[in-house]
Design an enzyme around this catalytic site. Structure first.
Site, mmCIF file in Angstrom:
data_model
loop_
_atom_site.group_PDB
_atom_site.id
_atom_site.type_symbol
_atom_site.label_atom_id
_atom_site.label_comp_id
_atom_site.label_asym_id
_atom_site.label_seq_id
_atom_site.Cartn_x
_atom_site.Cartn_y
_atom_site.Cartn_z
ATOM 1 N N SER A 1 37.542 48.429 31.051
ATOM 2 C CA SER A 1 36.310 48.479 31.626
ATOM 3 C C SER A 1 36.199 47.880 33.029
ATOM 4 O O SER A 1 36.771 46.556 33.103
ATOM 5 C CB SER A 1 35.079 47.866 30.752
ATOM 6 O OG SER A 1 34.613 48.741 29.876
ATOM 7 N N GLU B 1 25.940 49.363 48.620
ATOM 8 C CA GLU B 1 25.134 50.542 48.485
ATOM 9 C C GLU B 1 24.901 50.801 46.896
ATOM 10 O O GLU B 1 24.398 51.890 46.450
ATOM 11 C CB GLU B 1 25.788 51.761 48.988
ATOM 12 C CG GLU B 1 25.925 51.657 50.572
ATOM 13 C CD GLU B 1 27.161 50.841 50.885
ATOM 14 O OE1 GLU B 1 27.993 50.491 49.947
ATOM 15 O OE2 GLU B 1 27.452 50.684 52.041
ATOM 16 N N SER B 2 25.107 49.634 46.207
ATOM 17 C CA SER B 2 24.898 50.003 44.544
ATOM 18 C C SER B 2 26.223 49.723 43.514
ATOM 19 O O SER B 2 26.886 48.473 43.824
ATOM 20 C CB SER B 2 24.267 50.980 44.134
ATOM 21 O OG SER B 2 22.794 51.350 44.635
ATOM 22 N N HIS C 1 34.764 53.326 32.431
ATOM 23 C CA HIS C 1 35.080 53.050 31.000
ATOM 24 C C HIS C 1 35.963 53.742 30.434
ATOM 25 O O HIS C 1 35.714 55.010 30.556
ATOM 26 C CB HIS C 1 33.878 52.619 30.086
ATOM 27 C CG HIS C 1 32.627 51.823 30.663
ATOM 28 N ND1 HIS C 1 33.078 50.538 30.607
ATOM 29 C CD2 HIS C 1 31.818 52.017 31.112
ATOM 30 C CE1 HIS C 1 31.937 49.927 31.139
ATOM 31 N NE2 HIS C 1 31.141 50.868 31.482
ATOM 32 N N CYS D 1 23.196 54.233 47.227
ATOM 33 C CA CYS D 1 21.774 54.388 48.008
ATOM 34 C C CYS D 1 22.097 54.495 49.406
ATOM 35 O O CYS D 1 23.428 54.120 49.733
ATOM 36 C CB CYS D 1 20.798 53.430 47.767
ATOM 37 S SG CYS D 1 21.560 51.694 48.170
#
Lengths: 118, 118
Positions: free
Chosen positions: A55, A62-63, A68, A83
């Site tokens: 993971s 930007e986020s 996984h 974003c």
């Protein structure tokens, strides 16, 4: 539609099983994907599980991107959440598809933060 | 449906704007949410942006939780991605809804890793 964020849910099937279990390789591919999309990387965190699977998350200005993996099924779940207008999340998805050798894949885009007032 | 993961996309509107800009508070709420859901926390990474907004991810043994906030709109995008049968992602979502004072919200569940052979 006015949305604050673009969220790509990327399902990668029939991937290279060894790659899906290689933390260093996956971290490199995820960072490459973030950079290729035009994102600014702020940090990352990756963990390998026993007996298998990895993971990892890359935080970007930007986020985020996340992955996984289930090597036993040749499957990886990837999210690319961005974003702003300077990042192209599709490019990140394409890097993952190619570098993990996905035999087939799907991409669903979910708009996030749909505000009437925006 | 046989899916490897459960992914809740949680849209939180009309939240407490000060809370959405408070990194320490948000990190605490996210860790509480993870624990409340029954997850095992492996690590986290949070960043505060200028002039406002916070992004954060909590890596759990069962996948991840993420949050991105837009205090100026009272909005937060939360993801709760879990695998296995020991975690209840709805409980994490409920913690976030309550502790961030969301006036209204939506939750969409997306199954991840739907494998014919599973």
């Amino acid at each position: 539609m006015n949305a604050l964020g673009r969220h790509l849910l990327v399902e990668l099937y029939d991937c290279d099983k060894e790659a899906l279990n290689d933390l260093d390789l996956l971290r490199g591919v995820m960072l490459d994907a973030a950079i290729e999309s035009g994102a600014v990387v702020l940090g990352d965190s990756f963990h390998r599980f026993s007996p298998q699977g990895v993971s990892g998350v890359v935080i970007i200005a930007e986020s985020h991107l996340s992955i996984h993996t289930w090597p036993e099924f040749g499957y990886a779940a990837v999210d690319v959440f961005t974003c702003g207008t300077t990042v192209q999340p599709e490019k990140a998805a394409q890097v993952l598809i190619e570098k993990l050798g996905a035999g087939h894949h799907s991409i669903a885009e979910i708009p996030r933060g749909v505000l009437v007032a925006v």
